[in-house]
Design a protein around this motif. Structure first.
Motif, PDB file in Angstrom:
ATOM      1  N   ARG A 219      30.974  -2.049  18.088  1.00 60.03           N
ATOM      2  CA  ARG A 219      32.287  -1.700  18.611  1.00 60.03           C
ATOM      3  C   ARG A 219      32.974  -0.665  17.718  1.00 60.03           C
ATOM      4  O   ARG A 219      33.517   0.340  18.201  1.00 60.03           O
ATOM      5  N   GLY A 220      32.911  -0.865  16.415  1.00 62.47           N
ATOM      6  CA  GLY A 220      33.542   0.077  15.489  1.00 62.47           C
ATOM      7  C   GLY A 220      32.868   1.436  15.500  1.00 62.47           C
ATOM      8  O   GLY A 220      33.545   2.478  15.460  1.00 62.47           O
ATOM      9  N   TRP A 221      31.530   1.436  15.557  1.00 62.20           N
ATOM     10  CA  TRP A 221      30.791   2.708  15.567  1.00 62.20           C
ATOM     11  C   TRP A 221      31.132   3.509  16.821  1.00 62.20           C
ATOM     12  O   TRP A 221      31.395   4.715  16.731  1.00 62.20           O
ATOM     13  N   TYR A 222      31.160   2.866  17.961  1.00 60.37           N
ATOM     14  CA  TYR A 222      31.453   3.574  19.206  1.00 60.37           C
ATOM     15  C   TYR A 222      32.864   4.140  19.176  1.00 60.37           C
ATOM     16  O   TYR A 222      33.096   5.285  19.575  1.00 60.37           O
ATOM     17  N   VAL A 225      32.695   7.221  16.718  1.00 59.47           N
ATOM     18  CA  VAL A 225      31.785   8.340  16.977  1.00 59.47           C
ATOM     19  C   VAL A 225      31.835   8.838  18.416  1.00 59.47           C
ATOM     20  O   VAL A 225      31.773  10.047  18.661  1.00 59.47           O
ATOM     21  N   ILE A 226      31.957   7.935  19.375  1.00 58.35           N
ATOM     22  CA  ILE A 226      31.793   8.312  20.782  1.00 58.35           C
ATOM     23  C   ILE A 226      33.122   8.374  21.530  1.00 58.35           C
ATOM     24  O   ILE A 226      33.404   9.345  22.230  1.00 58.35           O
ATOM     25  N   ALA A 227      33.944   7.346  21.397  1.00 62.10           N
ATOM     26  CA  ALA A 227      35.172   7.253  22.194  1.00 62.10           C
ATOM     27  C   ALA A 227      36.069   8.468  21.961  1.00 62.10           C
ATOM     28  O   ALA A 227      36.325   8.867  20.832  1.00 62.10           O
ATOM     29  N   GLY A 228      36.532   9.044  23.048  1.00 60.71           N
ATOM     30  CA  GLY A 228      37.455  10.167  22.971  1.00 60.71           C
ATOM     31  C   GLY A 228      36.790  11.521  22.833  1.00 60.71           C
ATOM     32  O   GLY A 228      37.425  12.556  23.045  1.00 60.71           O
ATOM     33  N   THR A 229      35.496  11.539  22.481  1.00 55.53           N
ATOM     34  CA  THR A 229      34.797  12.818  22.321  1.00 55.53           C
ATOM     35  C   THR A 229      33.986  13.191  23.553  1.00 55.53           C
ATOM     36  O   THR A 229      33.801  14.369  23.847  1.00 55.53           O
ATOM     37  N   GLY A 230      33.478  12.184  24.252  1.00 54.75           N
ATOM     38  CA  GLY A 230      32.664  12.449  25.432  1.00 54.75           C
ATOM     39  C   GLY A 230      31.284  12.980  25.099  1.00 54.75           C
ATOM     40  O   GLY A 230      30.555  13.410  25.996  1.00 54.75           O
TER      41      GLY A 230
END
Length: 260
Positions: A219-222, A225-230
């Motif tokens: 959850r923290g990694w996503y 790294v991923i959330a908000g960047t697409g």
């Protein structure tokens, strides 16, 4: 996908210990724990497998694609051709074909590639189906909405935990299925189907507990790294897979030490 073997075949010292425990009639938890320890090295090395890394990338990419107005087009941009109105089966098949392409290009024809592909396909099918409202024939919009639910840290936590649980379970069974049949029968460790069923239940519980450790990490990694960047950077995905397996390995060792 591949037909060559993982690195360490049963016959090493640690696997001989597993066989010895079966012969001695040890409790299921003890046997599964020993099998997990015997598999640690292979799991750590397999974390660099390109099919495994691509499977994790797809766990991130597919839900992100469901955020787009045109789901099918977004999937194609991510390397998946699931048709003009993707069903869950279409998505799973397209993802599996993508892994086959990666395996062919990287020449990573090994059993861990196959185990990774099976775990990914099973994870996508199970999680995405469970996210639907229960309709017998959901339309494409409902399917896209269901898949979109996994495009956030909480959703990825569920996908990654399920994926690693299935992958660890599949890896342990890959080894144990080679030795369990010769310990089944009237005068053997498993005298009945009930004995074998109890052993399988113990393994399922062991794997469930061992993979709990990556929930918060996923959850923290996503979110970072991923959330908000697409975007889903391949190098960051590979690093995530390596650390996730490291954490699972640490938990396997902790459980082993606690059982000693």
């Amino acid at each position: 996908m591949g037909h060559t073997h993982l690195v360490r075949l049963p016959g090493t010292r640690k696997w001989r210990e597993v066989v010895a425990l079966l012969t001695q009639g040890a409790e299921a938890d003890e046997v599964v724990s020993a099998a997990a320890v015997a598999s640690e090295g292979d799991l750590a090395e397999a974390a660099r497998n390109p099919v495994f890394v691509e499977a994790i990338r797809l766990l991130c990419q597919i839900p992100l694609s469901a955020q787009a107005d045109n789901f099918a087009a977004a999937l194609r941009l991510g390397g998946l051709d699931a048709g003009p109105a993707p069903s869950i089966i279409d998505v799973v098949v397209a993802a599996t074909m993508r892994l086959e392409e990666v395996q062919a290009k990287s020449r990573s024809a090994d059993d861990f590639s196959e185990l990774s592909a099976r775990a990914m396909a099973s994870t996508l099918g199970e999680a995405f189906t469970a996210a639907l409202p229960g309709l017998l024939d959901p339309n494409p919009e409902i399917i896209q909405t269901g898949i979109r639910k996994f495009s956030n840290p909480e959703g990825f936590e569920k996908l990654s935990r399920l994926f690693f649980r299935k992958l660890l379970d599949g890896t342990l069974r890959y080894w144990l299925d080679r030795v369990l049949p010769i310990h089944t029968g009237p005068d053997s460790r498993f005298r009945s189907l009930g004995d074998r069923g109890a052993f399988d239940a113990a393994m399922t519980q062991y794997v469930f507990e061992s993979t709990r450790i990556i929930k918060e990490f996923s959850r923290g990694w996503y979110g970072k790294v991923i959330a908000g960047t697409g975007t889903v950077p391949a190098d960051r995905v590979a690093a995530f897979g390596h650390v996730a397996f490291k954490k699972i390995g640490e938990e396997l060792r902790r459980k082993r030490d606690a059982d000693d």
